[in-house]
Design a protein around this motif. Structure first.
Motif, PDB file in Angstrom:
ATOM      1  N   VAL A 194      48.144  41.161  41.103  1.00  0.00           N
ATOM      2  CA  VAL A 194      48.716  41.858  42.169  1.00  0.00           C
ATOM      3  C   VAL A 194      48.980  42.941  41.477  1.00  0.00           C
ATOM      4  O   VAL A 194      50.090  43.087  41.257  1.00  0.00           O
ATOM      5  CB  VAL A 194      49.080  41.706  43.651  1.00  0.00           C
ATOM      6  CG1 VAL A 194      48.660  42.249  44.525  1.00  0.00           C
ATOM      7  CG2 VAL A 194      49.026  39.791  43.874  1.00  0.00           C
ATOM      8  N   LEU A 195      47.989  44.707  42.036  1.00  0.00           N
ATOM      9  CA  LEU A 195      47.975  45.234  41.286  1.00  0.00           C
ATOM     10  C   LEU A 195      48.253  46.998  42.462  1.00  0.00           C
ATOM     11  O   LEU A 195      47.186  46.519  42.269  1.00  0.00           O
ATOM     12  CB  LEU A 195      47.487  46.047  39.901  1.00  0.00           C
ATOM     13  CG  LEU A 195      47.575  44.878  38.602  1.00  0.00           C
ATOM     14  CD1 LEU A 195      46.559  45.730  37.887  1.00  0.00           C
ATOM     15  CD2 LEU A 195      49.320  45.144  38.509  1.00  0.00           C
ATOM     16  N   ILE A 196      49.179  46.700  42.993  1.00  0.00           N
ATOM     17  CA  ILE A 196      48.731  47.927  44.025  1.00  0.00           C
ATOM     18  C   ILE A 196      48.761  49.408  43.277  1.00  0.00           C
ATOM     19  O   ILE A 196      49.843  49.958  43.006  1.00  0.00           O
ATOM     20  CB  ILE A 196      49.780  47.621  45.600  1.00  0.00           C
ATOM     21  CG1 ILE A 196      50.136  46.823  45.125  1.00  0.00           C
ATOM     22  CG2 ILE A 196      49.806  48.461  46.692  1.00  0.00           C
ATOM     23  CD1 ILE A 196      50.925  45.777  46.276  1.00  0.00           C
ATOM     24  N   GLY A 197      47.285  49.652  43.705  1.00  0.00           N
ATOM     25  CA  GLY A 197      47.593  51.513  42.538  1.00  0.00           C
ATOM     26  C   GLY A 197      48.086  51.168  41.654  1.00  0.00           C
ATOM     27  O   GLY A 197      48.642  52.324  40.490  1.00  0.00           O
ATOM     28  N   GLY A 198      46.803  50.552  40.375  1.00  0.00           N
ATOM     29  CA  GLY A 198      47.890  50.236  39.057  1.00  0.00           C
ATOM     30  C   GLY A 198      46.583  50.148  37.870  1.00  0.00           C
ATOM     31  O   GLY A 198      45.373  51.037  38.708  1.00  0.00           O
ATOM     32  N   CYS A 212      44.524  34.206  34.710  1.00  0.00           N
ATOM     33  CA  CYS A 212      44.953  34.465  36.101  1.00  0.00           C
ATOM     34  C   CYS A 212      44.228  35.173  37.456  1.00  0.00           C
ATOM     35  O   CYS A 212      43.616  36.165  36.766  1.00  0.00           O
ATOM     36  CB  CYS A 212      46.627  34.274  36.588  1.00  0.00           C
ATOM     37  SG  CYS A 212      46.879  36.020  36.394  1.00  0.00           S
ATOM     38  N   PRO A 213      44.066  34.656  38.541  1.00  0.00           N
ATOM     39  CA  PRO A 213      43.447  35.637  39.188  1.00  0.00           C
ATOM     40  C   PRO A 213      43.729  36.834  39.667  1.00  0.00           C
ATOM     41  O   PRO A 213      45.247  37.082  39.319  1.00  0.00           O
ATOM     42  CB  PRO A 213      43.011  34.673  40.670  1.00  0.00           C
ATOM     43  CG  PRO A 213      42.929  33.151  40.313  1.00  0.00           C
ATOM     44  CD  PRO A 213      44.586  33.923  38.944  1.00  0.00           C
ATOM     45  N   LEU A 214      42.904  38.003  39.523  1.00  0.00           N
ATOM     46  CA  LEU A 214      43.991  39.198  39.543  1.00  0.00           C
ATOM     47  C   LEU A 214      42.887  40.111  40.986  1.00  0.00           C
ATOM     48  O   LEU A 214      42.039  40.280  41.125  1.00  0.00           O
ATOM     49  CB  LEU A 214      43.235  40.575  38.818  1.00  0.00           C
ATOM     50  CG  LEU A 214      42.791  41.928  38.660  1.00  0.00           C
ATOM     51  CD1 LEU A 214      45.028  42.059  38.431  1.00  0.00           C
ATOM     52  CD2 LEU A 214      42.597  42.502  37.069  1.00  0.00           C
ATOM     53  N   LEU A 215      43.816  41.106  41.788  1.00  0.00           N
ATOM     54  CA  LEU A 215      43.806  41.007  43.206  1.00  0.00           C
ATOM     55  C   LEU A 215      44.115  42.659  42.872  1.00  0.00           C
ATOM     56  O   LEU A 215      45.670  43.176  42.678  1.00  0.00           O
ATOM     57  CB  LEU A 215      44.539  41.049  44.315  1.00  0.00           C
ATOM     58  CG  LEU A 215      44.034  41.551  45.444  1.00  0.00           C
ATOM     59  CD1 LEU A 215      43.280  40.944  46.096  1.00  0.00           C
ATOM     60  CD2 LEU A 215      45.316  40.527  46.742  1.00  0.00           C
ATOM     61  N   LEU A 216      43.148  43.794  43.046  1.00  0.00           N
ATOM     62  CA  LEU A 216      43.563  45.092  43.575  1.00  0.00           C
ATOM     63  C   LEU A 216      43.017  45.355  44.702  1.00  0.00           C
ATOM     64  O   LEU A 216      42.648  45.350  44.957  1.00  0.00           O
ATOM     65  CB  LEU A 216      42.298  45.738  42.446  1.00  0.00           C
ATOM     66  CG  LEU A 216      42.108  45.469  41.112  1.00  0.00           C
ATOM     67  CD1 LEU A 216      40.807  45.940  40.425  1.00  0.00           C
ATOM     68  CD2 LEU A 216      43.171  45.946  39.551  1.00  0.00           C
ATOM     69  N   VAL A 217      44.517  46.471  44.813  1.00  0.00           N
ATOM     70  CA  VAL A 217      44.506  46.594  46.624  1.00  0.00           C
ATOM     71  C   VAL A 217      44.970  48.724  45.884  1.00  0.00           C
ATOM     72  O   VAL A 217      45.812  48.649  45.575  1.00  0.00           O
ATOM     73  CB  VAL A 217      45.754  45.923  46.737  1.00  0.00           C
ATOM     74  CG1 VAL A 217      46.191  46.621  48.311  1.00  0.00           C
ATOM     75  CG2 VAL A 217      46.085  44.689  46.864  1.00  0.00           C
TER      76      VAL A 217
END
Length: 264
Positions: free
Chosen positions: A118-122, A201-206
């Motif tokens: 998971v990347l928050i503001g990535g 792996c699955p990638l989630l962008l927030v």
């Protein structure tokens, strides 16, 4: 009564401060340069359903600096040793802002230890003018004794109230100035774009919907990683963990639940 502060020795001369709460599938949070684990105070509630791990990277907060030059791969390896020391085999790895560089490097280097990213503001590299300017400013200020200025400015930007400001500032001001400067430089030059296709792996962008200068990286990630989902938080800017915690926590819970269903 004073609460015992948890530390763990991961290398001969490196001891990390960490917090581990809850039970269930592990999720670990990686903070941006200088900010420390206090960045994720509002994410502690996720321990109701998951095992939540936060920590101060070497030279940040209450963790010591070690004696070797800082690299992104070294910081990713630090996390590997931390997970080993705590008996955690696999975790969802969450990186916020430039902490996302360490998160990406960990997921790419240790795919068997990463359930999801998971990347928050990535971002996978610094290739836009506004982001370059922000990094160059951080490099400049940190290189000329500007730790107090950065601590005050970044803590204020993230703080929804005075209590959180004090907590963030007290942690930030403890940062090793040399480590701070080096982390700005290393994350400025970090690039994972040419390796993203290997992400296992699955990638989630927030993203905050108002964090406009970072939005272009959404399409860059999706160009290279097929298993990518992005979520934009309405009305939010960059400081999502502290300014929009309810929305972020709900997004993370859904992501964890989806991963668990895939295992079943």
């Amino acid at each position: 009564m004073f609460r015992k502060v948890p530390f763990i020795k991961i290398r001969r001369n490196v001891t990390l401060h960490y917090e581990l709460k809850g039970s269930g599938h592990p999720i670990v949070f990686i903070h941006p340069t200088g900010m420390g684990l206090k960045t994720f105070s509002y994410q502690e509630v996720l321990s109701n359903t998951s095992k939540v791990l936060t920590y101060d990277m070497r030279g940040n907060g209450l963790s010591n600096s070690g004696s070797v030059p800082v690299t992104i791969s070294l910081l990713a390896e630090d996390l590997l040793y931390l997970l080993d020391g705590l008996g955690i085999q696999r975790a969802v790895v969450v990186g916020y802002s430039n902490g996302g560089a360490i998160a990406q490097e960990f997921a790419l280097a240790y795919p068997d230890r990463t359930r999801g990213l998971v990347l928050i503001g990535g971002f996978p590299e610094v290739n836009t003018e506004l982001l370059k300017m922000e990094f160059l400013l951080g490099i400049s200020i940190s290189g000329f004794g500007g730790l107090p200025l950065l601590a005050a400015g970044i803590s204020k930007a993230h703080a929804p109230n005075e209590k959180i400001f004090s907590s963030l500032y007290d942690s930030f001001i403890r940062t090793d100035p040399y480590i701070l400067h080096q982390m700005y430089k290393k994350t400025f030059h970090y690039k994972s774009t040419d390796r993203l296709h290997t992400l296992a792996c699955p990638l989630l962008l927030v993203y905050g919907a108002k964090d406009h200068y970072i939005h272009s990286y959404d399409s860059l990630f999706k160009m290279h990683v097929k298993n990518t989902v992005s979520v934009y938080i309405s009305g939010a800017k960059h400081e999502v963990p502290t300014k929009n915690p309810a929305e972020l926590n709900a997004i993370l819970r859904r992501f964890m639940e989806k991963l668990e269903q895939q295992v079943k």
